[in-house]
Design an enzyme around this catalytic site. Structure first.
Site, short mmCIF file in Angstrom:
data_model
loop_
_atom_site.label_atom_id
_atom_site.label_comp_id
_atom_site.label_asym_id
_atom_site.label_seq_id
_atom_site.Cartn_x
_atom_site.Cartn_y
_atom_site.Cartn_z
N HIS A 128 0.85 -1.20 0.00
CA HIS A 128 0.00 0.00 0.00
C HIS A 128 0.89 1.25 0.00
CE1 HIS A 128 -3.67 2.20 0.47
NE2 HIS A 128 -3.31 2.73 1.63
N HIS A 156 -1.30 8.44 -5.05
CA HIS A 156 -2.32 7.59 -4.44
C HIS A 156 -3.65 7.81 -5.15
CE1 HIS A 156 -4.58 5.24 -1.83
NE2 HIS A 156 -4.36 5.82 -0.65
N GLU A 162 2.69 -1.21 7.91
CA GLU A 162 2.61 -2.26 6.90
C GLU A 162 3.87 -3.13 6.91
OE1 GLU A 162 1.44 -2.96 2.20
OE2 GLU A 162 1.80 -0.92 2.92
#
Length: 415
Positions: free
Chosen positions: A305, A342, A316
């Site tokens: 991500h 993003h 993460e």
């Protein structure tokens, strides 16, 4: 019950790196940044004045002007990428049962631009409600998939998943499940977002989520770098044709890969912040591995991500190390958001395509814009900094997470 196998037979992309699949891949492979000054609105009074826009896009090159005017930009993007994906798949629409073909799309925000402009026009007028007859249909998030279904006459399952930045990964997972259950032999899936506009940039800035590195837009998205200061907003779309394996074989289709495992979980922790130890992400990846009947040694690459936020990147990586242990050091890990920005609800789809193309070309796209090591990140992890790396990728994981604590992981495998 014997589940059916699910494969990917077509892809399309429209991103800040290029307006078709091959251009997108070329940008990823060469470590190109899609960030630049915003051109879609006047940013004079905004703290962040850059984003990763889709460039040189004219919808009238793909559709009739009257049709284009009925669509928000995010729906135009969906229309373009699904057309490319269907052509890429080689599907003969005259020979398949279109009543069983589905369209499952993902978008976190939908027609925010249309909503903003119509509302602003009303607010600055004399109070007379002069709204476009297409206002509602341009705004609602489900309309992109609906328009694709109408265009091609696809009469199978048709809906949109909304789970913030996990939206299009959730759409892909739903498509996978419906095919393997025998509900549909072919499903067009993916996601799109077009939120480079005043309310999105202003809203995310007020949350302190966006990078404000206005003096150097192209280096602003820097996942895992010590000096990362937020994500760079992106826009675009990607579409994938998912097909039941025997259906694809029977028509002699070219198969990119197989979808073999998926995981979904909730952090159940905070509206916007990830769980600091990545507990939801750990469950998500473990469940995907379990469904795929794979072990940690089978994974070669994780497209993370990796948004370039101080908390998210570390959480993460903690999750990856928890799941993979010492094997984490043998993985290639990269964040293609360092190049695309993003794409919010469209992120899962564009990153699924990136993962599949990486498998096809035996090349891991880089995490660009790494300048300074973060002492909170294990330096032994291979985060594929700055330059693409050659690797025979047999199995890849694509992770996406969204505000609200939504987590989604998909595993792709070479056949």
């Amino acid at each position: 019950m014997q589940f059916k196998r699910v494969v990917v037979t077509g892809m399309g992309a429209l991103t800040p790196l290029g307006n078709d699949l091959q251009s997108y891949w070329n940008g990823l492979a060469n470590g190109v940044s899609g960030a630049d000054k915003i051109t879609l609105f006047d940013t004079t009074k905004f703290k962040a004045n850059f984003a990763c826009e889709v460039k040189n896009f004219n919808p009238e090159n793909f559709m009739d002007r009257k049709e284009a005017r009925k669509m928000d930009r995010f729906a135009q993007f969906a229309n373009v990428t699904t057309e490319e994906a269907i052509k890429d798949s080689g599907l003969d629409l005259e020979k398949i049962d279109k009543t069983r073909v589905g369209v499952i799309w993902g978008s976190g925000i939908g027609g925010l631009t249309s909503f903003f402009h119509e509302s602003a026009d009303f607010a600055t007028g004399d109070g007379t409600p002069r709204f476009s007859p297409f206002f509602i249909t341009k705004m609602i998030s489900d309309i992109a998939g609906g328009l694709v279904s109408i265009k091609y006459g696809f009469g199978g399952p048709n809906y949109t998943t909304v789970s913030a930045c996990a939206s299009s990964n959730n759409a892909l997972i739903d498509a996978f499940n419906l095919i393997r259950l025998g509900k549909s032999p072919v499903i067009i899936t993916g996601g799109s977002e077009a939120s480079v506009n005043e309310p999105a940039v202003g809203g995310f800035t007020s949350m302190k989520a966006l990078s404000e590195r206005n003096d150097s837009p192209k280096t602003a998205s820097r996942p895992f770098d010590k000096d990362r200061d937020g994500f760079v907003l992106g826009e675009g779309s990607a579409a994938l044709v998912l097909e039941e394996y025997e259906h694809a074989i029977s028509r002699g289709a070219r198969i990119y890969c197989e979808v073999v495992g998926t995981g979904m979980s909730a952090d159940a922790y905070h509206m916007t912040a990830p769980h600091p130890e990545g507990l939801g992400v750990i469950r998500c990846m473990n469940w995907a591995l379990e469904e795929a009947n794979l072990n940690i040694n089978d994974i070669d690459y994780i497209n993370v991500h990796g948004t370039s936020t101080p908390l998210g990147d570390i959480a993460e990586l903690k999750a990856i190390q928890s799941v993979f242990g010492e094997q984490a050091y043998k993985l290639n890990i990269s964040s293609t958001k360092s190049m695309t920005g993003h794409l919010l609800g469209g992120a899962g789809a564009v990153e699924a395509v990136a993962s599949i193309m990486a498998m096809q070309h035996s090349l891991v796209p880089p995490t660009i814009n790494h300048f300074t090591d973060d002492e909170n990140i294990d330096s032994k992890l291979n985060l594929t900094f700055n330059t693409a790396q050659k690797r025979d990728i047999k199995v890849a994981i694509s992770n996406t997470f969204g505000f609200g604590g939504h987590n989604a992981s998909v595993i792709f495998k070479k056949i």
